[in-house]
Design an enzyme around this catalytic site. Sequence first.
Site, PDB file in Angstrom:
ATOM      1  N   ASP A 207      41.679  31.155  16.179  1.00 62.17           N
ATOM      2  CA  ASP A 207      42.622  29.816  15.881  1.00 62.17           C
ATOM      3  C   ASP A 207      42.794  29.794  17.214  1.00 62.17           C
ATOM      4  OD1 ASP A 207      44.478  28.083  15.545  1.00 62.17           O
ATOM      5  OD2 ASP A 207      46.574  29.321  14.590  1.00 62.17           O
TER       6      ASP A 207
ATOM      7  N   ASP B 248      40.667  23.903  16.185  1.00 63.90           N
ATOM      8  CA  ASP B 248      41.173  24.658  16.866  1.00 63.90           C
ATOM      9  C   ASP B 248      41.085  26.065  15.724  1.00 63.90           C
ATOM     10  OD1 ASP B 248      43.556  23.157  15.031  1.00 63.90           O
ATOM     11  OD2 ASP B 248      44.365  23.942  17.726  1.00 63.90           O
ATOM     12  N   GLU B 249      41.191  25.936  13.988  1.00 59.67           N
ATOM     13  CA  GLU B 249      40.498  26.969  12.813  1.00 59.67           C
ATOM     14  C   GLU B 249      40.484  26.982  12.244  1.00 59.67           C
ATOM     15  OE1 GLU B 249      44.807  28.280  10.697  1.00 59.67           O
ATOM     16  OE2 GLU B 249      44.924  26.155  11.251  1.00 59.67           O
TER      17      GLU B 249
END
Length: 395
Positions: free
Chosen positions: A12, A106-107
């Site tokens: 993350d 983003d993860e």
Amino acid sequence: MPHAPRAIIHVDMDAFYASVEERDDPGLVGKPVIVGGLGRRGVVSTANYQARKYGVRSAMPTSEARRRCPQAVYIHPRHERYAAISAVVFDVFAEYTPMIEGLSLDEAFLDVTGSLRLFSSVEVIGRRIKDSIRERTGLNASVGMAHNKLLAKLGSELSKPNGFLVIRPDEVRGYLDPLPIGRMWTVGKVAEEALHRVGIRTIGDLLRADAWRLNKAVGERHAAQLRALCVGEDERPVVADAPEVSIGAEWTFDVDVDDLAIAEAWMLRQCERVGARARGRDVKARTVAVKLREPPFVTHSRQAQLPVPGNATPDIYAVARRLLNVWWHQHPRPRLRLLGVTLSGFDARHGDEQQDMFAAPAAEKRSDGVQDRINERFGAGALVRAGVLKTRGRE
């Protein structure tokens, strides 16, 4: 015969949008940075950790963020820029495993079980991924590692920011038991309040609770699921190459729009955004949907099929504009608080596919390609269609 334990990593990126802005403008480092809608009706997309000290959080109205942290630097999101950095991050993942389940830009979850033969441990892989992301993007990633998705995600959450944590099977209860029950996956606000009413406030409390109390709070079925989760059991697989469900873009206006020409210009702007994203991901859509919200909060949805699956902005806009016009002329006093467009029903593109005689003309495809390359190099909005210019100065 028992299965060998899996090796799962959850990555993350820390305050991703704000961190990209700091990377591109080092003068922002050390200042509270808030990325989100800047108008009266805007919401916060990301706040960096300096801004979070003032209680600013994602999804908070920007007006509330300004009250809490007036000294922050407020920046409108640059989605294309974030997507470009995200692509670099996901390229790092692909160097270690094809089993990548992206949750957002983003993860992601990674199943690196098959890579353990090449590397000595999941920690070694996690450290290499973290260091490579830092070297190639200048950004920090929090990395959690465990034998399942639930615990890997917990590892990244507990170690943020710039985290790195492995949770081993014999350490599960030590990490889980003290946590508030609301931190557990599947426990929403309603379930959390019901559990609080029967005296269950932590994960340890739930495991010590008798069946009657737990069943009374959340029901027998959910109770059994929660007991398994609270001892760290999670059999969910990492789903690699999950198909794109939809690509959307929308805009909330500071002042309600009552001019069709202006509404059409904003629709074109959103069509450019979703078209560029679809082309960047090499997918073609079958369905175009528009979202139209009247003040204060009456939302209408309309959708139609493209003549052939595609991602060319002119084709998307032709359908979206027709849907907008039909809705507009059905209302005696049309006004819009929000306007959006979404693509769905994707077909993956293949270089050897047969070309359809009704597909967008080559000139239109070339214009999309030129626009994409210029905007990628100089920033989103560097090159737009003339119709979009009516939206300039109205953000």
